[in-house]
Design an enzyme around this catalytic site. Structure first.
Site, PDB file in Angstrom:
ATOM      1  N   GLY A 107       0.706  -1.056   0.000  1.00  0.00           N
ATOM      2  CA  GLY A 107       0.055   0.094  -0.069  1.00  0.00           C
ATOM      3  C   GLY A 107       0.921   1.312  -0.023  1.00  0.00           C
ATOM      4  N   GLY A 109       2.554   3.558   1.615  1.00  0.00           N
ATOM      5  CA  GLY A 109       3.148   3.758   3.060  1.00  0.00           C
ATOM      6  C   GLY A 109       3.594   5.055   3.027  1.00  0.00           C
ATOM      7  N   LYS A 129       4.611  12.378  -2.306  1.00  0.00           N
ATOM      8  CA  LYS A 129       5.423  11.208  -1.781  1.00  0.00           C
ATOM      9  C   LYS A 129       6.113  11.820  -0.541  1.00  0.00           C
ATOM     10  CE  LYS A 129       8.427   7.547  -3.388  1.00  0.00           C
ATOM     11  NZ  LYS A 129       9.357   7.154  -4.476  1.00  0.00           N
ATOM     12  N   ASP A 141       8.750   5.343   8.035  1.00  0.00           N
ATOM     13  CA  ASP A 141       8.260   6.251   8.839  1.00  0.00           C
ATOM     14  C   ASP A 141       7.431   7.390   8.078  1.00  0.00           C
ATOM     15  OD1 ASP A 141      10.012   7.368   7.142  1.00  0.00           O
ATOM     16  OD2 ASP A 141      11.503   7.853   8.533  1.00  0.00           O
ATOM     17  N   GLY A 142       6.865   6.981   6.950  1.00  0.00           N
ATOM     18  CA  GLY A 142       6.247   7.872   5.948  1.00  0.00           C
ATOM     19  C   GLY A 142       6.895   8.868   5.193  1.00  0.00           C
ATOM     20  N   ARG A 199      -1.683   0.216  -9.886  1.00  0.00           N
ATOM     21  CA  ARG A 199      -0.445  -0.653 -10.094  1.00  0.00           C
ATOM     22  C   ARG A 199      -0.910  -2.293 -10.322  1.00  0.00           C
ATOM     23  NH1 ARG A 199       3.717   1.841  -6.798  1.00  0.00           N
ATOM     24  NH2 ARG A 199       3.044   3.785  -6.242  1.00  0.00           N
ATOM     25  N   ASP A 268       4.420  -4.572  -7.605  1.00  0.00           N
ATOM     26  CA  ASP A 268       3.777  -3.143  -7.058  1.00  0.00           C
ATOM     27  C   ASP A 268       4.326  -1.781  -7.444  1.00  0.00           C
ATOM     28  OD1 ASP A 268       5.810  -4.213  -5.102  1.00  0.00           O
ATOM     29  OD2 ASP A 268       5.890  -2.393  -4.292  1.00  0.00           O
TER      30      ASP A 268
END
Length: 525
Positions: A107, A109, A129, A141-142, A199, A268
């Protein structure tokens, strides 16, 4: 379309940011509903944002200027500190195979889809992003770091300049907030644009979890939005598989032709639209090495340059497996894969649909290389000529980009003295071997109808003078770390027109310096 209030507990992130002529925002992927996504706000940056890079070419369909974005309100929206009224941020769920192994649920992230804008060129999803943690962040940590964000920004726009299907990069915004990777790095957010970020892994997710209504809904969404001709076919989902295979084959042929290595071709990271997606440990060939591995994390060489065509087919096979429940004799019913009588016809049909990849790739590959060599007609001996060339380039590690660029200078009637003076010989250390191939090439040119000057001009339109070599990106990154973003802008501007001459920037076209051999890129972005 839900407003940003749907993802906020208060109005602290609400922003009035907008710009004149902004394309209308409308629900796209979001209309699929909560089974496909999670709505949530971005995580604000703990430091003030600043603009690192902006692409006027990517921004043009949006009607957004650099001056319009580079304001406190604009920077806050595109770094994730605020949510504009036209935005409905969400993260999507998908799964996938990573390095050939099923990885389960993945997913977005660290990415948030802000909105879908309806431009004159069609739908355009706007995605941040590096916008912070999401329910799909797993151990991450994103965040994204300045280094990788600059690389993605530059390569997205470089690929667009080369005419290769790709996601685009609107801007990079930095913030002096620490992010821990192998060392402490600087945070950044890159704004990506694409008609869709769907994707292969989105389909794999619902197939693996046996969520067949969701699988069909996703396939219908993609067909109706991007492959409408498939709807008229007797088997629309098989038609979708064929068309994705065709686009993917054409894309990979373009990668190979310019010497682009993706580095992490997990399922992905494969676009359902045939776009280059997710620029991580990528690289362009310097010295030609068919087995070049651009990703330091790819210890087994799964995603080496020469492996990319086969890996793309393997990934399409995974997509076909995911679509099998929709590929039976009755496309309105789900195929029971536990029933061999139902499953085998679907398998056979999917395998037949995948044949289009092999055929399209072969045709596209040879068409690309004939164009690179300035050949307008196909001859029986061309495959041998190409094969001998690849062996020569590989054995001598000749600079791939410089070779093809200089090859345009060769003339079919070169005298021995002229042949010896051609710059193309300078990319080889064994010039006798190079001369033998060049003699065969000149002989082949005798059969071509176009004059040398016209052929040379055509070759320069397909063989770039400039590509994003790793050392060029590294220099831009180092200067950006010192708050000097001029190299990012200069490089972006040159790479937007890679086939042209750019006086004053000839150094961008030179071979990689010796120190570049020590550069390593990996998945640690």
């Amino acid at each position: 379309m839900p407003t940003s209030a749907a993802v906020q507990t208060d109005d602290s992130l609400a922003s009035p940011f907008d710009w004149p002529g902004r394309p209308h925002a409308a629900p796209g992927f979001a209309r699929l509903g909560e089974r496909f996504l999670t709505r949530l706000p971005p995580v604000p940056m703990p430091a003030a944002p600043y603009l690192v890079g902006f692409s006027p070419e990517a921004a043009a369909p949006l009607g957004l200027s650099r001056a319009g974005l580079d304001t406190p309100a604009g920077l806050d929206v595109f770094v994730g500190n605020a949510i504009a009224a036209w935005s409905d941020p969400l993260a999507t769920v998908y799964s996938g195979h990573q390095f050939g192994v099923w990885a389960g649920q993945l997913g977005d992230g660290r990415a948030l889809l802000l909105a879908e804008l309806q431009t004159a060129d069609g739908p355009c999803e706007v995605q941040l992003k590096g916008a912070g943690l999401t329910p799909y962040s797993r151990m991450g940590d994103g965040r994204a770091v300045l280094r990788s964000s600059i690389r993605e920004f530059l390569c997205s726009e470089a690929m667009a300049g080369l005419g290769i299907p790709t996601t685009r990069a609107l801007c990079v915004i930095g913030a002096d907030a620490p992010v821990r990777r192998e060392t402490i790095e600087t945070a950044a957010v890159v704004t990506r644009l694409a008609p869709s970020f769907v994707r292969f892994g989105h389909f794999e997710h619902f197939a693996a979890n046996e969520k067949l209504p969701e699988l069909r809904a996703l396939a219908d969404f993609v067909i109706d939005r991007f492959y409408p001709a498939c709807r008229a076919e007797p088997q629309p989902y098989l038609a979708l598989l064929r068309e994705v295979g065709r686009r993917t084959a054409a894309l990979i042929a373009q990668w190979q032709a310019v010497g682009f290595c993706h580095g992490v071709m997990n399922t992905d990271n494969m676009s359902i639209l045939g776009l280059t997606l997710d620029y991580g440990p990528f690289g362009f060939l310097d010295g030609f090495d068919a087995n070049h591995i651009c990703n330091h994390s790819d210890t087994g060489g799964r995603y080496a340059y020469a492996q990319q065509p086969q890996i793309a087919y393997w990934n399409l096979f995974c997509l076909a497996q995911a679509l099998l429940p929709l590929c039976g004799s009755d496309p309105t019913a789900f195929t029971d894969l536990s029933d061999e009588a139902q499953a085998q016809p679907a398998i056979d049909a999917a395998q037949e649909a995948l044949l289009v990849y092999r055929d399209t790739y072969g045709e596209a590959f040879y068409a690309r290389y004939r164009a690179k060599l300035g050949l307008t007609q196909a001859h029986d001996g061309d495959e041998a000529l190409f094969g001998d060339l690849f062996k020569l380039l590989h054995t001598q590690r000749a600079d791939y980009t410089l070779f093809f660029r200089h090859l345009a200078d060769v003339r079919r009637d070169d005298t021995p003295a002229q042949a010896q003076a051609r710059t193309v010989r300078d990319v080889f250390f064994d010039r006798d071997s190079a001369d033998a191939w060049l003699a065969a090439y000149r002989q082949r040119l005798q059969t071509e109808p176009a004059p040398d000057a016209a052929r040379a001009e055509a070759m320069r339109r397909v063989n770039p003078k400039y590509v994003l070599r790793n050392h060029l990106a590294e220099i831009a990154i180092r200067r950006a770390g010192e708050k000097d973003f001029s190299e990012v802008e200069n490089l972006r501007a040159v790479l937007a027109r890679p086939f042209d001459d750019h006086p004053g920037f000839e150094h961008y076209a030179g071979p990689a310096p010796d120190w570049a051999a020590s550069l390593e890129v990996s998945c640690s972005s």
